[in-house]
Design an enzyme around this catalytic site. Structure first.
Site, PDB file in Angstrom:
ATOM      1  N   PRO A 276       0.880  -1.246  -0.093  1.00 18.57           N
ATOM      2  CA  PRO A 276       0.082  -0.171   0.325  1.00 18.57           C
ATOM      3  C   PRO A 276       0.863   1.265   0.142  1.00 18.57           C
ATOM      4  CG  PRO A 276       0.861  -0.998   1.946  1.00 18.57           C
ATOM      5  CD  PRO A 276       1.109  -1.634   0.963  1.00 18.57           C
TER       6      PRO A 276
ATOM      7  N   CYS B 224       2.762   3.756   8.544  1.00 18.43           N
ATOM      8  CA  CYS B 224       2.804   5.261   7.838  1.00 18.43           C
ATOM      9  C   CYS B 224       3.827   6.177   8.526  1.00 18.43           C
ATOM     10  CB  CYS B 224       1.393   5.675   7.764  1.00 18.43           C
ATOM     11  SG  CYS B 224       1.454   7.679   6.577  1.00 18.43           S
TER      12      CYS B 224
ATOM     13  N   LYS C 280       1.382  -3.951   8.667  1.00 18.64           N
ATOM     14  CA  LYS C 280       2.163  -3.663   8.801  1.00 18.64           C
ATOM     15  C   LYS C 280       2.668  -2.616   9.801  1.00 18.64           C
ATOM     16  CE  LYS C 280       4.541  -2.100   4.402  1.00 18.64           C
ATOM     17  NZ  LYS C 280       4.939  -0.629   4.608  1.00 18.64           N
TER      18      LYS C 280
ATOM     19  N   GLU D 171      13.630  -1.345   1.103  1.00 15.96           N
ATOM     20  CA  GLU D 171      14.908  -0.755  -0.648  1.00 15.96           C
ATOM     21  C   GLU D 171      14.932  -2.273  -1.051  1.00 15.96           C
ATOM     22  OE1 GLU D 171      17.714   2.498  -1.027  1.00 15.96           O
ATOM     23  OE2 GLU D 171      15.111   2.554   0.571  1.00 15.96           O
TER      24      GLU D 171
ATOM     25  N   GLY E 258       7.214  -2.117  -2.520  1.00 14.70           N
ATOM     26  CA  GLY E 258       6.248  -0.824  -3.218  1.00 14.70           C
ATOM     27  C   GLY E 258       6.800  -0.219  -4.533  1.00 14.70           C
ATOM     28  N   ARG E 259       7.923   1.121  -4.037  1.00 10.16           N
ATOM     29  CA  ARG E 259       8.442   1.430  -4.815  1.00 10.16           C
ATOM     30  C   ARG E 259       9.296   1.329  -6.171  1.00 10.16           C
ATOM     31  NH1 ARG E 259      11.578   5.699  -2.303  1.00 10.16           N
ATOM     32  NH2 ARG E 259      12.717   3.811  -0.616  1.00 10.16           N
TER      33      ARG E 259
END
Length: 361
Positions: free
Chosen positions: A37, A128, A169, A231, A253-254
């Site tokens: 997410p 978050c 998470k 990462e 993710g990214r």
């Protein structure tokens, strides 16, 4: 169940089962790969693109903020339109809905309401790092309060009562990692079936490095499965993370946004197959970019649409020189029509020349 634990392709014998990390590559279990997410980035349109590009075991929505009320079903459907389609993305990947909040009773009530839409799972956000979210006692700031983590998790777990999958998470802490293990144990005691660990503290946000060995420490302290996150940009990053964390399963993710075929590359490397190059993948990626743009212009006001496609191309530049050129061509464009025309030219240039085959014959 669609997102069941991965299994060995065949019985590799006791030694490989007890230590799969050191078994031959063809005997290792297929890694469980999850799509993260990401608030403001991995919305339903991006989920559709990325889960068409690669296969994930499941993905998770941007967080649904729980405050004073029980949210209406239409709000959950707006955040996760996939709920109206069997809780699966266009690519067929199961979708879990993530809740964020600190009030046990309200979180439980919203989980109960959400169950009416039959999500593939419910996930809790304790990772978050956004200051505004943390100021309102949501996300990673709760990692300093393991007792509250347990209270929230236990309340939601009772509401779910085994009717769907349940995960959480977390990060390694707020300012330091001193309570990381305690926080994970609180989540386990509250009833979660799986914990994803973003291997940084809140204050480290997204700055490298990710502290993958800490994922191993947490995994040793709990009995539920632990998934590493943070990462992982390349297959080599995945292999380093796997070696340092002891976890074959990861959440992307990214890295997945910057290379939509990263999950496929990881699975291919683990299976000993030939990985496609980024140049080979570009013709497959460009139509997904175009479809994403069409969805963005359909759903968002014209003034907001250009920023979304630029955001994605900016990340894609990390691996794709073609994305670098396309980003340069539309970087200064402000109008949606101009951006759309630029993308249309790129797609047209990528098409095989008509009549090329007959001419050669």
């Amino acid at each position: 169940m669609a997102d069941a634990l991965p299994r060995f392709a065949y019985d590799a014998g006791p030694s490989a089962r007890s230590d799969p990390m050191h078994a031959p590559a063809t005997l290792r279990p297929s890694p469980r790969l999850l799509l993260a997410p990401m608030e403001g980035l991995l919305d339903p349109r991006m989920r559709a693109a990325l889960t068409r590009a690669s296969t994930y075991d499941w993905c998770v929505t941007e967080f649904v903020r729980v405050t004073q009320e029980v949210l209406p079903l239409r709000y959950f459907l707006r955040m996760a339109p996939e709920l109206a389609h069997g809780s699966r993305t266009v690519g067929g990947v199961p979708l879990r809905v993530q809740l964020l909040g600190s009030d046990p009773a309200r979180m439980a009530a919203n989980a109960e309401r959400l169950l009416r839409l039959s999500p593939a799972g419910i996930d809790l956000n304790f990772g978050c790092p956004a200051p505004q979210v943390n100021r309102h006692r949501g996300g990673a700031v709760l990692l300093d309060e393991p007792e509250l983590l347990h209270a929230v998790t236990a309340a939601v777990g009772r509401a779910i009562d085994g009717r769907t999958r349940f995960s959480a998470k977390m990060r390694l802490g707020v300012q330091d990692k001193s309570r990381a293990v305690e926080a994970a144990q609180a989540l386990e005691a509250g009833g979660v079936e799986l914990i994803v660990v973003h291997a940084r503290t809140r204050d480290e946000r997204y700055q490298p490095p990710a502290h993958w060995p800490w994922v191993a420490r947490i995994a040793e302290a709990v009995r539920v499965p632990v998934v590493a996150n943070g990462e992982i940009w390349t297959v080599d990053d995945y292999l380093r993370c796997r070696a340092e964390s002891g976890r074959a399963d990861v959440m992307l993710g990214r890295g997945a946004v910057a290379d939509p075929f990263l999950a496929t590359r990881i699975r291919t490397r683990c299976a000993g197959g030939r990985e496609r190059s980024h140049d080979e993948d570009w013709p497959l990626l460009l139509p997904l970019i175009d479809d994403y743009w069409q969805a963005v212009t359909r759903d968002l006001a014209p003034r907001h649409a250009p920023g979304r496609i630029k955001q994605w191309l900016n990340l894609l530049r990390r691996h794709y020189p073609q994305a670098e050129r396309l980003f340069g061509n539309l970087r200064e464009l402000r109008e949606a029509d101009a951006v759309g025309a630029c993308l249309a030219r790129a797609v047209a240039e990528n098409q095989p020349r008509s009549g090329a085959t007959s001419a050669s014959g």
